[in-house]
Write an enzyme that holds these catalytic residues in place. Structure first.
Site, PDB file in Angstrom:
ATOM      1  N   LEU A 157       0.820  -1.216   0.000  1.00  0.00           N
ATOM      2  CA  LEU A 157       0.000   0.000   0.000  1.00  0.00           C
ATOM      3  C   LEU A 157       0.850   1.260   0.000  1.00  0.00           C
ATOM      4  O   LEU A 157       0.464   2.280  -0.572  1.00  0.00           O
ATOM      5  CB  LEU A 157      -0.903   0.021   1.240  1.00  0.00           C
ATOM      6  CG  LEU A 157      -2.234  -0.703   1.153  1.00  0.00           C
ATOM      7  CD1 LEU A 157      -2.883  -0.755   2.523  1.00  0.00           C
ATOM      8  CD2 LEU A 157      -3.154  -0.002   0.162  1.00  0.00           C
ATOM      9  N   GLY A 158       1.976   1.215   0.673  1.00  0.00           N
ATOM     10  CA  GLY A 158       2.819   2.389   0.755  1.00  0.00           C
ATOM     11  C   GLY A 158       4.013   2.112   1.639  1.00  0.00           C
ATOM     12  O   GLY A 158       4.056   1.105   2.355  1.00  0.00           O
ATOM     13  N   HIS A 197      -0.947   7.246   7.757  1.00  0.00           N
ATOM     14  CA  HIS A 197      -0.104   6.244   8.413  1.00  0.00           C
ATOM     15  C   HIS A 197       1.367   6.416   8.015  1.00  0.00           C
ATOM     16  O   HIS A 197       2.258   6.460   8.874  1.00  0.00           O
ATOM     17  CB  HIS A 197      -0.611   4.852   8.025  1.00  0.00           C
ATOM     18  CG  HIS A 197       0.211   3.707   8.515  1.00  0.00           C
ATOM     19  ND1 HIS A 197      -0.152   2.944   9.607  1.00  0.00           N
ATOM     20  CD2 HIS A 197       1.373   3.171   8.054  1.00  0.00           C
ATOM     21  CE1 HIS A 197       0.761   1.989   9.789  1.00  0.00           C
ATOM     22  NE2 HIS A 197       1.695   2.104   8.850  1.00  0.00           N
ATOM     23  N   GLU A 198       1.636   6.520   6.721  1.00  0.00           N
ATOM     24  CA  GLU A 198       3.023   6.591   6.259  1.00  0.00           C
ATOM     25  C   GLU A 198       3.692   7.913   6.653  1.00  0.00           C
ATOM     26  O   GLU A 198       4.888   7.944   6.960  1.00  0.00           O
ATOM     27  CB  GLU A 198       3.094   6.400   4.741  1.00  0.00           C
ATOM     28  CG  GLU A 198       2.617   5.039   4.262  1.00  0.00           C
ATOM     29  CD  GLU A 198       3.391   3.863   4.844  1.00  0.00           C
ATOM     30  OE1 GLU A 198       4.520   4.070   5.342  1.00  0.00           O
ATOM     31  OE2 GLU A 198       2.863   2.741   4.819  1.00  0.00           O
ATOM     32  N   HIS A 207       5.117   1.482  14.294  1.00  0.00           N
ATOM     33  CA  HIS A 207       3.840   0.784  14.393  1.00  0.00           C
ATOM     34  C   HIS A 207       3.451   0.627  15.857  1.00  0.00           C
ATOM     35  O   HIS A 207       4.314   0.448  16.722  1.00  0.00           O
ATOM     36  CB  HIS A 207       3.922  -0.591  13.723  1.00  0.00           C
ATOM     37  CG  HIS A 207       4.031  -0.511  12.241  1.00  0.00           C
ATOM     38  ND1 HIS A 207       5.003  -1.172  11.518  1.00  0.00           N
ATOM     39  CD2 HIS A 207       3.290   0.170  11.312  1.00  0.00           C
ATOM     40  CE1 HIS A 207       4.855  -0.926  10.231  1.00  0.00           C
ATOM     41  NE2 HIS A 207       3.818  -0.113  10.080  1.00  0.00           N
ATOM     42  N   THR A 225       0.224   4.496  24.542  1.00  0.00           N
ATOM     43  CA  THR A 225      -0.419   3.466  23.718  1.00  0.00           C
ATOM     44  C   THR A 225      -0.301   2.126  24.432  1.00  0.00           C
ATOM     45  O   THR A 225       0.784   1.765  24.895  1.00  0.00           O
ATOM     46  CB  THR A 225       0.228   3.375  22.330  1.00  0.00           C
ATOM     47  OG1 THR A 225       1.633   3.153  22.465  1.00  0.00           O
ATOM     48  CG2 THR A 225      -0.009   4.656  21.546  1.00  0.00           C
ATOM     49  N   GLN A 228       0.651  -4.113  22.753  1.00  0.00           N
ATOM     50  CA  GLN A 228      -0.200  -4.802  21.784  1.00  0.00           C
ATOM     51  C   GLN A 228       0.574  -5.956  21.158  1.00  0.00           C
ATOM     52  O   GLN A 228       1.754  -5.837  20.878  1.00  0.00           O
ATOM     53  CB  GLN A 228      -0.654  -3.797  20.720  1.00  0.00           C
ATOM     54  CG  GLN A 228      -1.575  -4.353  19.649  1.00  0.00           C
ATOM     55  CD  GLN A 228      -2.155  -3.261  18.768  1.00  0.00           C
ATOM     56  OE1 GLN A 228      -2.592  -2.212  19.246  1.00  0.00           O
ATOM     57  NE2 GLN A 228      -2.150  -3.478  17.463  1.00  0.00           N
TER      58      GLN A 228
END
Length: 640
Positions: A157-158, A197-198, A207, A225, A228
């Site tokens: 995607l990128g 995002h990028e 990430h 955050t 995760q």
């Protein structure tokens, strides 16, 4: 991360740059530093296409820029998707994006390049970033965010390059069908979040799961955050638990996860701190927000800066023409030389900048009408008459690209306002009042204006535009012997300075909830009106001339300096000051020979010395803080 790991293994310079940035980021976060205003990032979109469908439309490009501005300012309409326990984490990054208006050679541009290629697709090997390999070379990455849009292979995607990498590959690459919200954009990546995002990576965000596969030992170096256990895909249901992070689980709505576009809607407070640290430390010249890294609108005046290491000074010569000199690694047209901009000017120049390489100059003509002349990045235009019969010099503010607001007093001593919104001039509109001083205007953010004048009782009066209507006038009291000077070091913050009848400096401030009850006494025996500037949140620098005609300086960095700092000189009238970045000040004064003189603070010392000045030549007829064309009844400061 593939690019990151490749550079870590092949470039010692990258390893060193990454280490230095992480150390600087740790200190930045620990000091709780934040932008005082809005960072402005110029963007160039390189469309590299093989088929006509890949040559995306301007509308698709514009839709992506709009998404970025909503996402990074936390104004996206889907922010309500954030689960209630995570809502306190939502943060405004105070970063905005706009297509570049000037190319690296100083020529006007749309901010878009289009290159046809024989390559069917590209990967993460950076070939799209090189003309020699079927793409197109980057524009100067110190001044532009380079976005390449193309066909990517392998389901990609990128990808982005973290700060610290090679200049010729710095930027972000996006699949054309994951770019923007229209045209070739295809679900589930049709809301423009791939670029959000990028660009997060480009501004030093990892990430959210810490890039340790599906384990629980990795870190994104962000304190707020949750830990995760790996990336999330699609759009999970709340709560999505991993790594013993109950009851609320993963922050899967964060832009730095791998969910579908409709599932990612927020940055956190500490992610914002990392991005701002990146702009201040690794990409300081990228931020083209006025006043350098503070991102605040640059105040108008006879000296100003539209970028780091850039200064522009304007004076009226003995022929009453407007004259200009500038600094961009050296003084132009020479150390003692000036560029003539013509005209017959009856007021000191007032110059504003609403973007890089953009200057708008305002003066009064012999008919007392307002006149405007502008630099568009390649040439000076004007003069254009804006009409009016003005009883004070103009005061001007700009709160965004293609926006100018000019204020004058009319023959009835009421306040009048005229504005440019990108399509044309409006006004004059009468704002009323009986004003005994020229207006002072400041903008602390988009669609916000605050105007100050003296009334017939020599008190300060305040009127403000809040984005929908004018308010005021409200009396702020005082018995003032100078026109008011105002400055803002952040949104909802105003600092006001005047000289009292005892010729001492007085200060009053607004903190978002209300005005300070009293005027704060800052002492001194001042022979000029004050000039104030702010180069960062919680920082104020005020300059006056004393009864000995020397320059004096007082500053606030959480508390006021106990004494006035003596900076020497024999100065005529008020100093003029600007700041092009954090911990940087440039001061200009007129000498007794009518020449222009300059001194600067570089973060550690005054140059050329504590009491020395750099002579910049000229024979000046008018340069100082504008006084009324006709003297008002209010008491005036005694000038040396």
């Amino acid at each position: 991360m593939d690019v990151h790991r490749r550079l870590l293994s092949t470039s010692a310079e990258y390893v060193a740059a990454r280490s230095a940035l992480e150390n600087a980021t740790t200190q930045y976060v620990a000091r709780q530093q934040r932008f005082a205003g809005i960072a402005k990032i110029p963007v160039v979109v390189h469309v590299v296409w093989n088929t006509s469908a890949q040559n995306i439309s301007q509308a698709q490009i514009d839709s992506q820029i709009a998404v970025l501005n909503r996402d990074f300012r936390a104004t996206n309409t889907d922010i309500g998707f954030v689960p209630a326990p995570f809502q306190p984490l939502v943060a405004d990054a105070k970063i905005e994006f706009a297509l570049a208006t000037t190319d690296p050679n100083g020529n006007p541009t749309t901010g878009v390049t289009r290159t046809q290629t024989s390559q069917a697709s590209f990967g993460t090997d950076d070939k799209v970033k090189k003309t020699a390999t079927g793409g197109i070379d980057a524009w100067n990455p110190d001044k532009y965010l380079n976005l390449w849009v193309c066909q990517l292979g392998g389901g990609l995607l990128g990808y982005a390059q973290f700060p610290g990498g090679p200049a010729d590959t710095d930027g972000v690459v996006i699949l054309h069908s994951g770019f923007g919200t229209t045209g070739t954009a295809a679900a589930p990546f049709d809301l423009g979040r791939t670029a959000t995002h990028e660009i997060g990576h480009y501004l030093n965000l990892f990430h959210i799961w810490g890039d340790d596969g599906t384990g629980c030992s990795g870190s994104d170096e962000v304190a707020d955050t949750p830990n995760q256990g790996g990336p999330n895909f699609g759009v999970p249901a709340f709560p999505k638990l991993s790594c013993s992070n109950g009851p609320n689980g993963d922050l899967f709505v964060d832009y730095m996860d791998y969910t579908d576009d409709r599932g990612m809607v927020m940055f956190t407070n500490d992610q914002v701190a990392r991005m701002q640290a990146c702009l201040d430390n690794a990409r300081p010249n990228l931020n083209q927000g006025s006043a350098g890294a503070t991102g605040m609108p640059e105040p108008a005046g006879s000296v100003l800066s539209w970028g780091a290491d850039r200064l522009d000074a304007f004076v009226i010569g003995t022929d009453r023409a407007l004259w200009h000199k500038w600094y961009d690694a050296g003084w132009g047209p020479s150390v003692s030389g000036y560029e003539s901009l013509g005209g017959v000017c009856m007021s000191a120049p007032e110059v504003a900048s609403w973007g890089p390489d953009r200057l708008d100059a305002f003066v009064l003509g012999t008919d007392r009408a307002l006149y405007h002349k502008w630099w568009d990045g390649s040439a000076w235009n004007g003069y254009e008459s804006l009409g009016g019969i003005c009883m004070s010099p103009p005061r001007v503010a700009s709160w965004g690209p293609n926006r100018l607001d000019a204020f004058v007093l009319g023959t009835d001593r009421a306040l009048y306002h005229k504005w440019y919104d990108g399509s044309g001039w409006n006004g004059f509109e009468s704002l009323g009042g009986v004003c005994m001083s020229p207006p002072e205007v400041v903008a602390w953010g988009p669609d916000r204006l605050d105007v100050f004048v003296l009334g017939t009782d020599n008190a300060v009066y305040h009127k403000w535009w809040d984005g929908s209507a004018w308010n005021g006038f409200e009396s702020l009291g005082g018995v003032c012997a100078s026109t008011p000077t105002a400055v803002a070091w952040g949104p909802n913050r105003l600092d006001l300075f005047v000289i009292g009848t005892d010729f001492a400096l007085y200060h009053k401030w607004y903190d978002g909830t209300g005005w300070s009850a009293d005027w704060e006494y800052l002492g001194g025996i001042c022979a000029s009106a004050p000039t104030a500037v702010s180069w960062g949140s919680g920082r104020l620098d005020v300059f006056v001339t004393g009864t000995d005609s020397a320059l004096y300086h007082k500053w606030f960095d959480g508390s006021w300096a106990a004494d006035w700092e003596y900076l020497g000189g024999v100065c005529v009238g008020e100093p003029r000051v600007t700041a092009w970045g954090s911990d940087r000040l440039d001061v200009f004064v007129e000498g007794t020979d009518s020449g222009l003189y300059h001194k600067w603070w570089d973060g550690s010392n005054w140059g050329p010395s504590l009491t020395g000045y750099e002579p910049l030549g000229g024979v000046i007829a008018d340069f100082r803080l504008p006084l009324p064309v006709e003297e008002p009844a209010a008491p005036q400061v005694v000038m040396s």
